[in-house]
Design a protein around this motif. Sequence first.
Motif, PDB file in Angstrom:
ATOM      1  N   LEU A 154      51.891 -21.070  45.539  1.00 57.43           N
ATOM      2  CA  LEU A 154      51.094 -22.323  45.462  1.00 57.43           C
ATOM      3  C   LEU A 154      52.261 -23.567  45.003  1.00 57.43           C
ATOM      4  O   LEU A 154      51.739 -24.433  44.647  1.00 57.43           O
ATOM      5  CB  LEU A 154      50.102 -22.294  44.009  1.00 57.43           C
ATOM      6  CG  LEU A 154      48.976 -21.367  44.572  1.00 57.43           C
ATOM      7  CD1 LEU A 154      47.737 -21.138  43.306  1.00 57.43           C
ATOM      8  CD2 LEU A 154      48.156 -21.695  45.640  1.00 57.43           C
ATOM      9  N   SER A 155      53.348 -23.209  44.560  1.00 59.88           N
ATOM     10  CA  SER A 155      54.388 -24.110  44.516  1.00 59.88           C
ATOM     11  C   SER A 155      54.005 -24.717  42.985  1.00 59.88           C
ATOM     12  O   SER A 155      54.250 -25.982  42.729  1.00 59.88           O
ATOM     13  CB  SER A 155      54.539 -25.328  45.437  1.00 59.88           C
ATOM     14  OG  SER A 155      55.033 -24.631  46.547  1.00 59.88           O
ATOM     15  N   VAL A 156      53.437 -23.926  41.831  1.00 59.39           N
ATOM     16  CA  VAL A 156      53.107 -24.556  40.661  1.00 59.39           C
ATOM     17  C   VAL A 156      54.199 -23.996  39.681  1.00 59.39           C
ATOM     18  O   VAL A 156      54.748 -22.981  39.774  1.00 59.39           O
ATOM     19  CB  VAL A 156      51.807 -24.510  40.219  1.00 59.39           C
ATOM     20  CG1 VAL A 156      50.847 -25.340  41.016  1.00 59.39           C
ATOM     21  CG2 VAL A 156      51.287 -22.996  40.399  1.00 59.39           C
ATOM     22  N   ARG A 157      54.329 -24.757  38.660  1.00 62.35           N
ATOM     23  CA  ARG A 157      55.319 -24.331  37.589  1.00 62.35           C
ATOM     24  C   ARG A 157      54.656 -24.577  36.307  1.00 62.35           C
ATOM     25  O   ARG A 157      54.001 -25.398  36.085  1.00 62.35           O
ATOM     26  CB  ARG A 157      56.653 -25.310  37.595  1.00 62.35           C
ATOM     27  CG  ARG A 157      57.366 -25.425  39.004  1.00 62.35           C
ATOM     28  CD  ARG A 157      58.138 -23.683  39.248  1.00 62.35           C
ATOM     29  NE  ARG A 157      58.672 -23.841  40.504  1.00 62.35           N
ATOM     30  CZ  ARG A 157      58.530 -23.351  41.458  1.00 62.35           C
ATOM     31  NH1 ARG A 157      57.180 -22.802  41.598  1.00 62.35           N
ATOM     32  NH2 ARG A 157      59.139 -23.289  42.695  1.00 62.35           N
ATOM     33  N   SER A 158      54.938 -23.914  35.151  1.00 58.39           N
ATOM     34  CA  SER A 158      54.551 -24.115  33.911  1.00 58.39           C
ATOM     35  C   SER A 158      55.524 -23.385  32.852  1.00 58.39           C
ATOM     36  O   SER A 158      56.443 -22.595  33.404  1.00 58.39           O
ATOM     37  CB  SER A 158      53.379 -23.287  33.453  1.00 58.39           C
ATOM     38  OG  SER A 158      53.217 -22.188  33.627  1.00 58.39           O
ATOM     39  N   THR A 177      42.433 -26.747  49.980  1.00 56.77           N
ATOM     40  CA  THR A 177      41.512 -25.925  49.189  1.00 56.77           C
ATOM     41  C   THR A 177      42.102 -24.534  48.997  1.00 56.77           C
ATOM     42  O   THR A 177      42.885 -24.101  49.829  1.00 56.77           O
ATOM     43  CB  THR A 177      40.224 -25.849  49.669  1.00 56.77           C
ATOM     44  OG1 THR A 177      40.185 -25.095  51.013  1.00 56.77           O
ATOM     45  CG2 THR A 177      39.401 -27.091  49.774  1.00 56.77           C
ATOM     46  N   ILE A 178      41.689 -23.785  47.926  1.00 58.40           N
ATOM     47  CA  ILE A 178      42.046 -22.662  47.698  1.00 58.40           C
ATOM     48  C   ILE A 178      41.105 -21.732  47.578  1.00 58.40           C
ATOM     49  O   ILE A 178      40.005 -22.286  46.654  1.00 58.40           O
ATOM     50  CB  ILE A 178      43.216 -22.340  46.669  1.00 58.40           C
ATOM     51  CG1 ILE A 178      42.849 -22.976  45.239  1.00 58.40           C
ATOM     52  CG2 ILE A 178      44.635 -22.888  47.002  1.00 58.40           C
ATOM     53  CD1 ILE A 178      43.850 -22.686  44.167  1.00 58.40           C
ATOM     54  N   SER A 179      40.747 -20.506  47.750  1.00 58.44           N
ATOM     55  CA  SER A 179      39.714 -19.525  47.600  1.00 58.44           C
ATOM     56  C   SER A 179      40.053 -18.139  47.200  1.00 58.44           C
ATOM     57  O   SER A 179      41.241 -17.646  47.750  1.00 58.44           O
ATOM     58  CB  SER A 179      38.920 -19.685  48.847  1.00 58.44           C
ATOM     59  OG  SER A 179      37.838 -18.669  48.717  1.00 58.44           O
ATOM     60  N   ASP A 180      39.413 -17.678  46.557  1.00 59.26           N
ATOM     61  CA  ASP A 180      39.758 -15.980  46.008  1.00 59.26           C
ATOM     62  C   ASP A 180      38.521 -15.296  46.765  1.00 59.26           C
ATOM     63  O   ASP A 180      38.519 -13.981  46.478  1.00 59.26           O
ATOM     64  CB  ASP A 180      39.857 -15.959  44.664  1.00 59.26           C
ATOM     65  CG  ASP A 180      38.522 -16.250  44.035  1.00 59.26           C
ATOM     66  OD1 ASP A 180      37.443 -16.550  44.552  1.00 59.26           O
ATOM     67  OD2 ASP A 180      38.109 -15.951  42.447  1.00 59.26           O
ATOM     68  N   GLY A 181      37.809 -16.017  47.559  1.00 63.98           N
ATOM     69  CA  GLY A 181      36.996 -15.147  48.507  1.00 63.98           C
ATOM     70  C   GLY A 181      35.240 -15.344  47.723  1.00 63.98           C
ATOM     71  O   GLY A 181      34.376 -15.344  48.488  1.00 63.98           O
ATOM     72  N   GLN A 182      35.436 -15.591  46.466  1.00 69.35           N
ATOM     73  CA  GLN A 182      34.000 -16.009  45.884  1.00 69.35           C
ATOM     74  C   GLN A 182      33.933 -17.513  45.312  1.00 69.35           C
ATOM     75  O   GLN A 182      32.815 -18.114  45.261  1.00 69.35           O
ATOM     76  CB  GLN A 182      33.821 -15.144  44.807  1.00 69.35           C
ATOM     77  CG  GLN A 182      33.558 -13.692  45.037  1.00 69.35           C
ATOM     78  CD  GLN A 182      33.297 -12.810  43.733  1.00 69.35           C
ATOM     79  OE1 GLN A 182      33.636 -13.299  42.728  1.00 69.35           O
ATOM     80  NE2 GLN A 182      33.035 -11.561  44.116  1.00 69.35           N
ATOM     81  N   TYR A 183      35.108 -18.037  45.221  1.00 69.56           N
ATOM     82  CA  TYR A 183      35.365 -19.332  44.429  1.00 69.56           C
ATOM     83  C   TYR A 183      36.325 -20.216  45.233  1.00 69.56           C
ATOM     84  O   TYR A 183      37.376 -19.647  45.511  1.00 69.56           O
ATOM     85  CB  TYR A 183      35.623 -19.267  42.930  1.00 69.56           C
ATOM     86  CG  TYR A 183      35.976 -20.491  42.195  1.00 69.56           C
ATOM     87  CD1 TYR A 183      34.817 -21.375  41.741  1.00 69.56           C
ATOM     88  CD2 TYR A 183      37.277 -21.122  42.435  1.00 69.56           C
ATOM     89  CE1 TYR A 183      35.013 -22.377  41.167  1.00 69.56           C
ATOM     90  CE2 TYR A 183      37.512 -22.285  41.613  1.00 69.56           C
ATOM     91  CZ  TYR A 183      36.130 -22.839  40.708  1.00 69.56           C
ATOM     92  OH  TYR A 183      36.443 -24.283  40.357  1.00 69.56           O
TER      93      TYR A 183
END
Length: 135
Positions: free
Chosen positions: A74-78, A24-30
């Motif tokens: 996050l190892s994501v590309r766009s 999971t990933i979290s920004d502290g609120q979500y």
Amino acid sequence: CFQQDPEALSEVKKYKTVIVCGSTISDGQYSQLFQLSASVQGHSQSYFETCFPEILSKSNSLTLGSRNELMDTLSVRSSKFDVSKEGIVNVHYKHPNLGLVKTITEKEMLLNFLNFLQSLHEPVVLFFYYKDSLL
């Protein structure tokens, strides 16, 4: 001396053991489910998908450098040239063995996981690695 009940052992063999991992990933609120993978013990069937990190859509306040650093982490590309029919930039996860995997919504990922479990056509026992992060 511990004796195994042969009848109980045959009951256990009816189930396929599915080992489930995820993050999971979290920004502290979500918080959101980011990756989900599963493999069937003793079989070649497996499942892997990555969710579009919603933190990216909420990161408009980040500088371009910070946004790129977050995507690298996050190892994501766009690519601004890689746009879907709906006009949304496609985002892919760079998997070390599978290569680029298109990210999908969290809902799609969970529905696809349920379809994977149903495709096994037998009862399953789920074994969770890192259950605290997934539950």
